[in-house]
Design an enzyme around this catalytic site. Structure first.
Site, mmCIF file in Angstrom:
data_model
loop_
_atom_site.group_PDB
_atom_site.id
_atom_site.type_symbol
_atom_site.label_atom_id
_atom_site.label_comp_id
_atom_site.label_asym_id
_atom_site.label_seq_id
_atom_site.Cartn_x
_atom_site.Cartn_y
_atom_site.Cartn_z
ATOM 1 N N VAL A 63 3.336 1.087 -4.290
ATOM 2 C CA VAL A 63 4.037 -0.498 -4.424
ATOM 3 C C VAL A 63 2.809 -1.109 -3.639
ATOM 4 O O VAL A 63 2.842 -2.622 -3.811
ATOM 5 C CB VAL A 63 5.179 -0.793 -3.780
ATOM 6 C CG1 VAL A 63 6.424 0.334 -4.504
ATOM 7 C CG2 VAL A 63 5.082 0.243 -2.006
ATOM 8 N N TYR A 64 1.213 -0.857 -2.687
ATOM 9 C CA TYR A 64 0.688 -1.129 -2.149
ATOM 10 C C TYR A 64 -0.212 -2.071 -3.435
ATOM 11 O O TYR A 64 -1.050 -1.354 -3.827
ATOM 12 C CB TYR A 64 0.205 -0.630 -1.112
ATOM 13 C CG TYR A 64 0.994 0.334 0.115
ATOM 14 C CD1 TYR A 64 1.765 -0.274 0.475
ATOM 15 C CD2 TYR A 64 0.109 1.052 0.966
ATOM 16 C CE1 TYR A 64 2.774 0.315 1.552
ATOM 17 C CE2 TYR A 64 0.711 1.536 2.028
ATOM 18 C CZ TYR A 64 1.909 1.186 2.364
ATOM 19 O OH TYR A 64 2.424 1.606 3.613
ATOM 20 N N GLN A 65 0.314 -3.537 -2.970
ATOM 21 C CA GLN A 65 -1.060 -4.415 -3.857
ATOM 22 C C GLN A 65 -1.439 -3.354 -5.344
ATOM 23 O O GLN A 65 -2.358 -3.971 -6.006
ATOM 24 C CB GLN A 65 -2.783 -4.189 -3.376
ATOM 25 C CG GLN A 65 -2.723 -4.705 -1.933
ATOM 26 C CD GLN A 65 -1.659 -5.474 -1.183
ATOM 27 O OE1 GLN A 65 -1.164 -6.025 -1.556
ATOM 28 N NE2 GLN A 65 -1.402 -4.280 -0.040
ATOM 29 N N GLY A 67 0.142 -1.031 -6.635
ATOM 30 C CA GLY A 67 -0.657 0.152 -7.295
ATOM 31 C C GLY A 67 -2.322 0.430 -7.066
ATOM 32 O O GLY A 67 -2.520 1.568 -7.004
#
Length: 79
Positions: A63-65, A67
């Protein structure tokens, strides 16, 4: 600084006791990404220094940026 290492649970995998948090790396133009994210070329010095210091534990999530953090981390580790 001498990096300390530990076993990850019962897996037997040996990792650095410190992790590099990777939420700040990714494509800031991706939908719902943070505009303060560092692109791959900007993030590279952090990865280089972490490896030089003995880091082997990278904290990232899909979920960070959107993917894109994981993609950048994957390429950095491959290098």
């Amino acid at each position: 600084m001498t990096m300390e290492y530990t076993r990850l649970g019962s897996t037997g995998l040996r990792v650095s006791r410190l992790a590099l948090g990777c939420m700040s790396y990714g494509d800031p133009t991706a939908p719902d990404a943070h505009p303060w994210s560092l692109r791959e070329d900007e993030a590279q010095p952090f990865f280089r220094q972490a490896v030089e210091l003995g880091f082997t534990f990278w904290d990232t999530a899909n979920v960070y940026q959107r993917g894109t953090s994981g993609e950048i981390v994957g390429r950095a580790i491959t290098r």
